[in-house]
Enzyme design. Structure first.
Site, PDB file in Angstrom:
ATOM      1  N   LYS A  15      45.841  50.179  41.327  1.00  0.00           N
ATOM      2  CA  LYS A  15      46.661  49.121  40.714  1.00  0.00           C
ATOM      3  C   LYS A  15      48.032  49.672  40.351  1.00  0.00           C
ATOM      4  O   LYS A  15      49.059  49.059  40.613  1.00  0.00           O
ATOM      5  CB  LYS A  15      45.999  48.592  39.429  1.00  0.00           C
ATOM      6  CG  LYS A  15      44.773  47.731  39.645  1.00  0.00           C
ATOM      7  CD  LYS A  15      44.318  47.156  38.292  1.00  0.00           C
ATOM      8  CE  LYS A  15      42.920  46.601  38.356  1.00  0.00           C
ATOM      9  NZ  LYS A  15      42.384  46.165  37.076  1.00  0.00           N
TER      10      LYS A  15
ATOM     11  N   GLY B  56      33.501  42.442  32.446  1.00  0.00           N
ATOM     12  CA  GLY B  56      33.875  41.489  33.502  1.00  0.00           C
ATOM     13  C   GLY B  56      32.735  41.211  34.455  1.00  0.00           C
ATOM     14  O   GLY B  56      32.430  40.066  34.798  1.00  0.00           O
ATOM     15  N   ARG B  57      32.043  42.273  34.906  1.00  0.00           N
ATOM     16  CA  ARG B  57      30.978  42.080  35.906  1.00  0.00           C
ATOM     17  C   ARG B  57      29.678  41.579  35.282  1.00  0.00           C
ATOM     18  O   ARG B  57      28.690  41.386  35.977  1.00  0.00           O
ATOM     19  CB  ARG B  57      30.768  43.364  36.703  1.00  0.00           C
ATOM     20  CG  ARG B  57      30.513  44.600  35.856  1.00  0.00           C
ATOM     21  CD  ARG B  57      30.600  45.868  36.707  1.00  0.00           C
ATOM     22  NE  ARG B  57      30.540  47.082  35.904  1.00  0.00           N
ATOM     23  CZ  ARG B  57      31.581  47.650  35.323  1.00  0.00           C
ATOM     24  NH1 ARG B  57      32.780  47.108  35.402  1.00  0.00           N
ATOM     25  NH2 ARG B  57      31.451  48.771  34.627  1.00  0.00           N
TER      26      ARG B  57
ATOM     27  N   GLU C 172      30.562  49.247  40.555  1.00  0.00           N
ATOM     28  CA  GLU C 172      31.597  49.420  39.519  1.00  0.00           C
ATOM     29  C   GLU C 172      30.950  50.015  38.258  1.00  0.00           C
ATOM     30  O   GLU C 172      31.607  50.658  37.458  1.00  0.00           O
ATOM     31  CB  GLU C 172      32.283  48.078  39.205  1.00  0.00           C
ATOM     32  CG  GLU C 172      33.707  48.233  38.703  1.00  0.00           C
ATOM     33  CD  GLU C 172      34.452  46.922  38.508  1.00  0.00           C
ATOM     34  OE1 GLU C 172      34.028  46.116  37.656  1.00  0.00           O
ATOM     35  OE2 GLU C 172      35.463  46.694  39.190  1.00  0.00           O
TER      36      GLU C 172
ATOM     37  N   HIS D 149      19.616  40.587  63.528  1.00  0.00           N
ATOM     38  CA  HIS D 149      20.287  40.594  64.831  1.00  0.00           C
ATOM     39  C   HIS D 149      21.605  41.354  64.765  1.00  0.00           C
ATOM     40  O   HIS D 149      22.447  41.212  65.644  1.00  0.00           O
ATOM     41  CB  HIS D 149      20.497  39.156  65.300  1.00  0.00           C
ATOM     42  CG  HIS D 149      19.199  38.426  65.446  1.00  0.00           C
ATOM     43  ND1 HIS D 149      18.466  38.417  66.614  1.00  0.00           N
ATOM     44  CD2 HIS D 149      18.455  37.749  64.536  1.00  0.00           C
ATOM     45  CE1 HIS D 149      17.356  37.726  66.421  1.00  0.00           C
ATOM     46  NE2 HIS D 149      17.309  37.323  65.168  1.00  0.00           N
TER      47      HIS D 149
ATOM     48  N   GLU E  35      46.414  39.727  40.907  1.00  0.00           N
ATOM     49  CA  GLU E  35      45.990  38.763  41.937  1.00  0.00           C
ATOM     50  C   GLU E  35      45.835  37.373  41.324  1.00  0.00           C
ATOM     51  O   GLU E  35      46.305  36.374  41.866  1.00  0.00           O
ATOM     52  CB  GLU E  35      44.635  39.182  42.531  1.00  0.00           C
ATOM     53  CG  GLU E  35      44.654  40.418  43.391  1.00  0.00           C
ATOM     54  CD  GLU E  35      44.329  41.674  42.609  1.00  0.00           C
ATOM     55  OE1 GLU E  35      44.642  41.737  41.383  1.00  0.00           O
ATOM     56  OE2 GLU E  35      43.766  42.603  43.213  1.00  0.00           O
TER      57      GLU E  35
ATOM     58  N   LYS F  53      39.408  37.744  32.330  1.00  0.00           N
ATOM     59  CA  LYS F  53      39.092  38.303  31.021  1.00  0.00           C
ATOM     60  C   LYS F  53      40.377  38.753  30.319  1.00  0.00           C
ATOM     61  O   LYS F  53      40.600  38.461  29.158  1.00  0.00           O
ATOM     62  CB  LYS F  53      38.116  39.471  31.189  1.00  0.00           C
ATOM     63  CG  LYS F  53      37.712  40.122  29.893  1.00  0.00           C
ATOM     64  CD  LYS F  53      36.668  41.204  30.098  1.00  0.00           C
ATOM     65  CE  LYS F  53      36.494  41.977  28.802  1.00  0.00           C
ATOM     66  NZ  LYS F  53      35.579  43.100  28.925  1.00  0.00           N
TER      67      LYS F  53
HETATM   68  O1  F6P Z   1      39.745  45.637  38.789  1.00  0.00           O
HETATM   69  C1  F6P Z   1      38.493  45.585  38.250  1.00  0.00           C
HETATM   70  C2  F6P Z   1      38.375  44.525  37.201  1.00  0.00           C
HETATM   71  O2  F6P Z   1      38.859  44.993  35.994  1.00  0.00           O
HETATM   72  C3  F6P Z   1      36.929  44.066  37.069  1.00  0.00           C
HETATM   73  O3  F6P Z   1      36.164  44.878  36.279  1.00  0.00           O
HETATM   74  C4  F6P Z   1      37.092  42.679  36.603  1.00  0.00           C
HETATM   75  O4  F6P Z   1      35.933  41.935  36.779  1.00  0.00           O
HETATM   76  C5  F6P Z   1      38.239  42.224  37.467  1.00  0.00           C
HETATM   77  O5  F6P Z   1      39.084  43.344  37.540  1.00  0.00           O
HETATM   78  C6  F6P Z   1      38.989  41.026  36.990  1.00  0.00           C
HETATM   79  O6  F6P Z   1      39.504  41.217  35.729  1.00  0.00           O
HETATM   80  P1  F6P Z   1      39.990  39.996  34.852  1.00  0.00           P
HETATM   81  O7  F6P Z   1      38.829  39.116  34.604  1.00  0.00           O
HETATM   82  O8  F6P Z   1      40.524  40.607  33.591  1.00  0.00           O
HETATM   83  O9  F6P Z   1      41.061  39.267  35.614  1.00  0.00           O
END
Ligand code: F6P
Length: 545
Positions: free
Chosen positions: A510, A265-266, A351, A382, A211, A205
């Site tokens: 972060k 995002g979620r 979240e 199990h 990452e 987003k």
């Molecule tokens: O770290 C949490 C977050 O901001 C989430 O809410 C989001 O889905 C995810 O990181 C990834 O963010 P982006 O889509 O901006 O890379």
């Protein structure tokens, strides 16, 4: 709201006292209509919530609570595009992404249906072309592998859905998901793949998430090394609200699929973030997935609270969290393909409602979001079901079950169904002392052994569960199920008075990781950290050497 949330929630306690004395098995015995009384449907999805610690006055109190916090008003505000995400000053309008009607959907005075349709059209064009081979890699080879690079909402939704809809995928077009900054993830994914036939989708987003940017750079270097820098543009697409950053990365403008800040995002699986799903299962199936979610939106919007699935499930969660103090909630799909469903819901729910201040910044004086977890049945039986049946914590459960499997492999599905129904029955009924003794006697066990074994073989029962049953795990049903849980989260966030749409709690880690990186890389001293962090860093450097 004149009365405080705490006192509204406290009102539930008197019902708890009554239900403490009347376990579910007694209530089932007294009321032959209990299933009918406490089940409701949305389209093809049935919710059986009869195996809960509830009676009529409790349900009335819960609906009264929903009205006291003006659930209907807030639902209206969300749909009207009001900035209910107050700390980020944004509307919450992921429902616009799956809207199937013909009325304008306005956010800040602008109808967004046109732009939404434009992106969907572009997604269709691109996914069709990748599937047919009309779009190919730099050397003219057809893509056989697509790697989605993203994390959180840019990974969990599409990854879960792609797995869930495996019967709709093609063996010659595989979609992989890389999220973790741990190099093992991308390394193991790339192993055995052919750069000539591999397409990367960078999903973010913000297009700044460390990452994702790290994995994207590694993927880019892999393509450039094998095929040359000029090939990069042919092997990358991007999904983001940050169109400029995508272009700066070197992605062609017709391969950048945008969305908007009113999509959290979620809650973004319905947006361009769904592109890998469309590639995996075909655009028609992606549309059916959107349609299923839209149907649940309509149910949530138009059904009275007493028959409204997200409302019922949300309120039951509040009931257990606030009146009984149960801190976790298990989601147990009897569906192997939903094996990432709980992981997806963890972000969606935790979240969203893992908050401890109200919308106006005051600390809450009651519990909010539960810990959400789960694994598919029968595997979980199990592993951790022992604790659910006999442990000291009570864990409310959602069971999910399809009536029809995708494969014709009798007796598998009948056994799966029998196990699912048996678990909710066992949790509800339990096994009393007298029942254990009678059973052991019938087996010819001697008196002393019966005495010793009885406490171990008793089940307290009265353990709550919902069961969601649907005909088959189709794209449409899956869309409805996800939207059901989204709205459930909204209901609970409204009762607790928190902002379910921000996530400031992820920021501190972060920030600190950024500050620690030079110290981990040995480029800076760690003097400004606590003794534990300094000790761990020193040990890391020793071990690394
Ligand atoms: O770290 C949490 C977050 O901001 C989430 O809410 C989001 O889905 C995810 O990181 C990834 O963010 P982006 O889509 O901006 O890379």
């Amino acid at each position: 709201m004149a009365t405080s949330r705490k006192s509204l929630l406290n009102k539930l306690m008197k019902h708890r006292k009554r239900l403490d004395e009347q376990p579910m098995r007694v209530q089932f015995a007294l009321d032959p209509n209990r299933f009918k009384r406490y089940s409701a449907s949305a389209g093809d999805i049935l919710l059986d919530y009869s195996k809960n610690r509830i009676d009529e006055p409790t349900m009335e109190a819960l609906f009264e609570l929903a009205r006291a916090v003006d659930l209907e008003g807030r639902r209206k505000d969300m749909w009207a595009g009001k900035h209910i995400n107050s700390t980020e000053d944004r509307a919450v309008m992921h429902m616009a992404l799956r809207y199937q009607g013909d009325k304008p959907v306005k956010i800040d005075g602008v109808d967004v249906t046109g732009p939404v349709q434009d992106v969907l059209k572009a997604m269709k064009g691109f996914s069709d072309a990748v599937r047919s081979g009309a779009i190919r890699g730099a050397t003219g080879e057809q893509f056989t592998d697509v790697i989605n690079i993203g994390i959180g909402g840019s990974d969990l939704g599409p990854a879960m859905v792609t797995l869930a809809l495996a019967p709709y995928t093609r063996a010659d077009l595989r979609v992989h998901y890389v999220s973790n900054v741990d190099g093992a993830h991308i390394h193991d994914t790339l192993k055995g793949l052919d750069p000539k036939k591999t397409l990367f989708i960078v999903a973010s987003k913000t297009f700044t998430t460390d990452e994702t940017m790290t994995n994207a750079a590694t993927g880019r270097a892999w393509i450039a090394k094998a095929l040359g820098e000029a090939a990069v543009a042919d092997h990358f697409a991007a999904l983001s609200t940050n169109l400029k950053a995508c272009a700066d990365f070197g992605i062609k403008s017709d391969r950048i699929f945008g969305f908007w800040d009113w999509v959290g995002g979620r809650y973004s699986v319905w947006s361009a973030i769904g592109l890998p799903i469309a590639i995996a299962v075909g655009f028609e199936n992606f549309q059916a997935f959107l349609k299923g979610a839209y149907e649940m939106d309509q149910h949530f919007l138009k059904t009275k609270l007493e028959k409204n699935l997200p409302v019922i499930m949300g309120l039951l969660g509040v009931w257990y969290r606030n009146a009984w103090g149960f801190s976790t909630h298990a989601v147990l799909p009897y569906d192997q393909r939903l094996s990432r469903f709980a992981a997806y819901l963890q972000q969606q729910d935790m979240e969203s409602n893992g908050k401890s201040v109200t919308l106006d910044g005051k600390p809450v004086d009651y519990s909010t979001g539960p810990i959400v977890w789960g694994e598919p049945g029968t595997n979980g039986q199990h592993a951790f079901y022992q604790l659910i049946h006999q442990g000291t914590d009570v864990i409310p459960v959602d069971f999910l079950l399809a009536a029809q499997p995708h494969e014709t492999l009798p007796p598998h599905h009948a056994k799966l169904v029998a196990n699912c129904l048996a678990q909710s029955e066992a949790l509800m009924l339990g096994k009393s002392k007298d029942e254990v003794i009678a059973e052991l006697k019938a087996q010819g066990v001697d008196k002393d052994k019966i005495k010793a074994l009885t406490p171990h073989k008793m089940f307290p029962g009265n353990r709550p569960s919902n069961t969601l049953m649907y005909p088959k795990l189709t794209p449409e049903i899956l869309g409805s199920l996800i939207a059901l849980y989204e709205h459930k989260v909204f209901v609970q966030g409204t009762v607790w008075g928190v902002n379910s749409y921000d996530q400031w709690g992820v920021e501190l880690g972060k920030q600190l990781a950024k500050a620690l990186l030079p110290k981990v890389e040995g480029a800076a001293k760690a003097d400004d950290h606590d003794s534990s962090t300094r000790g761990l860093l020193a040990q890391y450097h020793r071990l690394k050497a």
